[in-house]
Structure formats: structure tokens, C-alpha cells
Design a protein around this motif. Structure first.
Motif, PDB file in Angstrom:
ATOM      1  N   LEU A 195       0.831  -1.207   0.000  1.00 58.01           N
ATOM      2  CA  LEU A 195       0.000   0.000   0.000  1.00 58.01           C
ATOM      3  C   LEU A 195       0.865   1.257   0.000  1.00 58.01           C
ATOM      4  N   ILE A 196       1.913   1.278   0.817  1.00 59.18           N
ATOM      5  CA  ILE A 196       2.768   2.464   0.913  1.00 59.18           C
ATOM      6  C   ILE A 196       3.365   2.818  -0.451  1.00 59.18           C
ATOM      7  N   PHE A 197       3.868   1.805  -1.157  1.00 59.25           N
ATOM      8  CA  PHE A 197       4.481   2.095  -2.448  1.00 59.25           C
ATOM      9  C   PHE A 197       3.435   2.380  -3.522  1.00 59.25           C
ATOM     10  N   LEU A 198       2.225   1.859  -3.342  1.00 60.24           N
ATOM     11  CA  LEU A 198       1.149   2.211  -4.257  1.00 60.24           C
ATOM     12  C   LEU A 198       0.772   3.682  -4.087  1.00 60.24           C
ATOM     13  N   ILE A 199       0.753   4.149  -2.827  1.00 61.11           N
ATOM     14  CA  ILE A 199       0.479   5.570  -2.566  1.00 61.11           C
ATOM     15  C   ILE A 199       1.528   6.445  -3.254  1.00 61.11           C
ATOM     16  N   ILE A 233       8.466   3.399 -10.428  1.00 59.32           N
ATOM     17  CA  ILE A 233       8.825   3.916  -9.105  1.00 59.32           C
ATOM     18  C   ILE A 233       8.320   2.970  -8.015  1.00 59.32           C
ATOM     19  N   ALA A 234       7.053   2.514  -8.144  1.00 57.93           N
ATOM     20  CA  ALA A 234       6.485   1.592  -7.150  1.00 57.93           C
ATOM     21  C   ALA A 234       7.247   0.278  -7.137  1.00 57.93           C
ATOM     22  N   ALA A 235       7.534  -0.257  -8.318  1.00 59.45           N
ATOM     23  CA  ALA A 235       8.190  -1.561  -8.412  1.00 59.45           C
ATOM     24  C   ALA A 235       9.625  -1.514  -7.880  1.00 59.45           C
ATOM     25  N   ILE A 236      10.394  -0.518  -8.319  1.00 58.02           N
ATOM     26  CA  ILE A 236      11.794  -0.414  -7.895  1.00 58.02           C
ATOM     27  C   ILE A 236      11.868  -0.072  -6.409  1.00 58.02           C
ATOM     28  N   GLY A 237      10.994   0.824  -5.946  1.00 53.10           N
ATOM     29  CA  GLY A 237      10.973   1.160  -4.525  1.00 53.10           C
ATOM     30  C   GLY A 237      10.654  -0.040  -3.662  1.00 53.10           C
TER      31      GLY A 237
END
Length: 474
Positions: A195-199, A233-237
Motif C-alpha cells: 500500500l505504501i508504495f502504491l500511494i 517507481i512503485a516496483a523499484i521502490g
């Protein structure tokens, strides 16, 4: 000039993302839940809330491109995005199906505390996800023209839609990576980090949409690039966080040694869920073709009612995701009583929710439809939207039984019956499009999915009761 300035900002953004990940590391967040212990209700709710927020954000994610294209480009660009996005959605659904299936096996080994096979299944998941990413990217690019022709995209929108699909297809690997990592984390009991990286991704997508579309005037290609970059960004993060903070997901070179049993389990679960999701989506496309024969007014009414019906369905989808992880871990731990209790709790809460939404739909249904169509819309459009919305909500009880038990059976390694339920859905939608809609009109559209939900629940409910009793006796 603008382009180079934009590029200079991306390293800064990734630096901020890394600082954010290191902050999470410093706070030492204990987010991994052992779903085989503790209060069933408490664990379900804690696990479910981040998933619910994530599903809502994904809806927002999908809307960002459409809203900004419609506001800052033109209606042709909006139509091109709307008519071609279903193709990419099909491939993303396939990716999610595979990685969701892989996570079921991982959750079972986690529940069984089988560290060796857990590492092997993780290593195999990484390999298979890479293969899936390559295949989906290549296939989506190769069939782009044929797919756009099949969905009857207008000729004057073809080239614009093609650009949109090709750019999103080029970034398919990031979607697979994020889905794989988020599904694996959920299988291990962590629904918060995805959820955090989706945000982060949603915020990035909105900002990039504004820059590429409103400022740089890149049109539809700008919307596509914004989506790809924000998903990257979401995937790499998420990947960086997993490397730093999730030693449970660490594997060694020896774990990549081919194990036929592990690969067979992962492949069968992945294929089963992918086929189920694909059949359901393909059936929806076929039904949409039937709806498109009824005229603009009924299409508009259906669209208005459908937007709210899908939103009201979200808790059922969220509980299904939670049940998949919960069932997988407890099946591995052989705690079948907890599985039975989680099913009772989930269906009980969803039944209470269905009753509330039934009252809401009948009292405020007109308000919901008008919020989409506008007050000046013709009465037949508003009435069609209300009819569709109220009919669907009336059958939520069957829908939620179907959704929860279908996912529970997947977690219990019973893949055939959920697939049969999906095939029934496809057959019913084909029958509705070819026979019922021409004969009974819009009423057939309103009743097609409710009939499917009743038939699906009638298939999965007795089978689930048979399976759980057999497991408890063993």
C-alpha cells in the motif's frame, strides 16, 4: 529545454524515494503477520484495511489518465484511451493472476514453517515472474494491431490508441515486478508495504500526468509514459525495500536449483488463477458488445449504474484477497478450524454490509445515478441506471459467497471448481449477448450477472463444505 529539465528531476525523485525507504528501515516497522495465530477477526481486519485503501487508490490511479486527458487534450484522445485501455488491462490481469497464484504456494510454506521449500518457491517465483514479464511484453506488442481491430476501435482513433498500448506494453515488466512483490508480501502477512508504495506511485502518476499532459502537451503518449514511470517507481521502490528490510524473501544460489514439484505447484496455481481472471474479463468484454447494441441512452444509464455497483463491490474483493492469504497460511499450518472461522466471519460481515448497501441503493439510488449523468439527463437514462444498480445490489449476498469461497478453495489447492464457476460465467455472458439481450433488452443486462452469481455460489458453496469437512476429519 523542458524535456531536459524533466529528466534532471528524476534522480532527485529516486533519491527522495531511497530516503523514504531508509526511514522505513530505521523505524523497524513490524508489519509481517503470522496469520496462523491470534484473533481471526482482528487479523482479518488489520490485513484487510491496507488492501481496501490500495484497491480504492488503484481506481484513482486508473482515473487520473482519463480525467487529465479529457480536460487538457480532447474528446478524441479520451475516446482513444478509453477504447484501448481494456487491452492492457487484460495483460495486467494475466500478470496479477500468475503472481497471485505463486503467492498461494508461498503462503502455504510460510504457514507450515517450511523454510527450505519457502526459499525454493521464492526463487522459482522470481524466475517464473521474469518469464511471464518477457512473454506478456512481447505478446502484447505483437498483437497490438490485431487486438485494437478486434475491439472495434474507430479508424480515426487507431493510431493514437496504438501508441498508448505500445508504451504501456513496453513498461509491462514493472507491473509484473510490483504485482509479484506485493502478492508475495501479502502471502507472508504484510499488506501495508504494498500500500505504501502504491500511494507513492499514485502521487507520482498524478504529478507526471499534470507535467506531461498539461505542461509539456505530450497528449496520450504523456499519459502512457506517466503510468509507466510511476509504476516503475512503485516496483523499484518495493524491490529496494524488500532487499533492505525483508530477509524472509532472501534466497541463495542453491535455491534456484530446479525442483519439479515446486515449479509444478507454482505453475498450476498461477495458470489456474490467470485462466479464471482472463475468462471473467473476456466474458465482460463480450457482454459489453451486447450492451453497445442497445443505444446511447441505455449505454449511458448502464455506465452510471455500473460505476457505483463496482465501487460497492470493493469490500467483497478485499475480503477475497485477505481470505486467499489467510487460507494459504492456515492450510500450510493445518489449522482448518481457523479457515472455517475466517470464512464465517467474512461472509457474516459481508452479509451485514450487503443489507446496508441494499437500503442505501434503494433510498439514494437516484442521487448516485444523477451524480454521473447530471440532473438534466433524460428520465429513461436515469431510470436505467437505477434499475441496473438496484438489481445488482439485491444479489450481493450470492456474489460475496462466490468471491470469498472461490478464493478460499484456491488457497486450499482446489483449483478446478473455481475455474468451473468462471467458465459458467463466460457461457452465461455469451448466451446473454447472443440470445437474452436481443430478446429481453436491458432487463437481460440487469439480470445476467446476478444469475451468474447465484449459479456460481450454488457450485462453490457445497463443494467448499465438502472440502473443509474432509480436511477436518483427516
Amino acid at each position: 529545454m523542458c524535456s531536459s529539465t524533466g529528466i534532471l528531476h528524476f534522480p532527485l525523485f529516486f533519491k527522495l524515494l531511497i530516503y523514504f525507504i531508509l526511514l522505513l528501515k530505521r523505524t523497524n516497522m513490524a508489519l509481517m503477520q503470522d496469520l496462523t495465530k491470534g484473533s481471526v477477526i482482528r487479523q482479518l481486519v488489520i490485513f484487510m484495511i491496507p488492501v481496501l485503501i490500495g484497491v480504492i487508490l488503484q481506481r484513482l490511479y486508473a482515473l487520473a489518465d482519463v480525467i487529465l486527458v479529457g480536460q487538457f487534450v480532447d474528446t478524441d484522445a479520451l475516446a482513444a484511451v478509453g477504447s484501448s485501455s481494456i487491452i492492457v488491462h487484460m495483460f495486467v490481469t494475466c500478470a496479477n493472476g500468475f503472481t497471485n497464484g505463486f503467492s498461494i504456494v508461498i503462503g502455504q510454506y510460510r504457514g507450515a514453517n517450511d523454510e527450505e521449500n519457502l526459499r525454493k518457491s521464492l526463487a522459482a517465483t522470481y524466475v517464473l515472474s521474469f518469464i511471464v514479464a518477457v512473454l506478456l511484453t512481447v505478446i502484447s506488442i505483437l498483437i497490438c494491431n490485431a487486438a485494437l481491430t478486434w475491439v472495434n476501435i474507430p479508424e480515426d482513433l487507431f493510431s493514437t490508441g496504438r501508441i498508448y498500448v505500445l508504451i504501456l506494453s513496453a513498461g509491462m515488466a514493472f507491473s509484473v515486478l510490483y504485482n509479484m512483490l506485493s502478492n508475495v508480501l501479502r502471502a507472508l502477512g504484510d499488506s501495508t508495504i504494498p500500500l505504501i508504495f502504491l500511494i507513492v506511485s499514485v502521487i507520482a502518476n498524478i504529478i507526471l500526468d499534470a507535467v506531461f499532459i498539461a505542461v509539456l502537451k505530450m497528449g496520450v503518449s504523456g499519459a502512457a509514459w506517466a503510468t509507466v514511470i510511476s509504476m516503475a517507481i512503485a516496483a523499484i521502490g518495493c524491490l529496494i525495500f524488500v532487499i533492505y528490510r525483508r530477509p524472509q524473501l532472501k534466497v541463495y544460489l542453491k535455491d534456484f536449483k530446479f525442483d519439479r514439484g515446486i515449479y509444478s505447484q507454482l505453475t498450476s496455481q498461477g495458470l489456474a488463477l490467470t485462466m479464471m481472471f482472463t475468462i471473467v474479463n473476456f466474458g465482460s468484454v463480450i457482454l459489453q458488445r451486447g450492451i453497445n447494441t442497445l443505444g446511447k441512452d441505455l449505454i449511458a444509464g448502464f455506465t452510471a449504474g455500473r460505476k457505483y455497483l463496482e465501487f460497492f463491490m470493493l469490500p467483497g474483493m478485499v475480503f477475497s484477497t485477505a481470505i486467499t492469504a489467510f487460507t494459504s497460511q492456515n492450510f500450510g499450518a493445518r489449522k482448518y478450524d481457523r479457515i472455517r472461522k475466517s470464512i464465517k466471519v467474512s461472509i457474516g460481515l459481508l452479509f451485514a454490509y450487503s443489507t446496508i448497501m441494499l437500503l442505501v441503493a434503494f433510498v439514494f439510488g437516484r442521487f448516485f445515478v444523477i451524480s454521473v449523468t447530471g440532473r438534466d439527463a433524460a428520465s429513461n437514462i436515469i431510470n436505467a441506471g437505477m434499475q441496473y444498480l438496484r438489481t445488482g445490489v439485491l444479489f450481493f449476498y450470492s456474489l460475496f459467497i462466490l468471491l470469498v469461497l472461490r478464493c478460499a478453495l484456491q488457497g486450499l489447492n482446489h483449483k478446478r471448481v473455481p475455474l468451473i464457476a468462471s467458465i459458467i460465467e463466460l457461457v452465461c455472458k455469451i448466451a446473454a449477448t447472443s440470445w437474452a439481450v436481443p430478446k429481453f433488452g436491458f432487463m437481460a443486462i440487469c439480470l445476467t450477472e446476478p444469475v451468474i452469481w447465484v449459479l456460481g455460489a450454488a457450485v462453490v458453496l457445497p463443494y467448499y463444505l465438502f472440502v473443509i469437512k474432509k480436511l477436518e476429519r483427516s
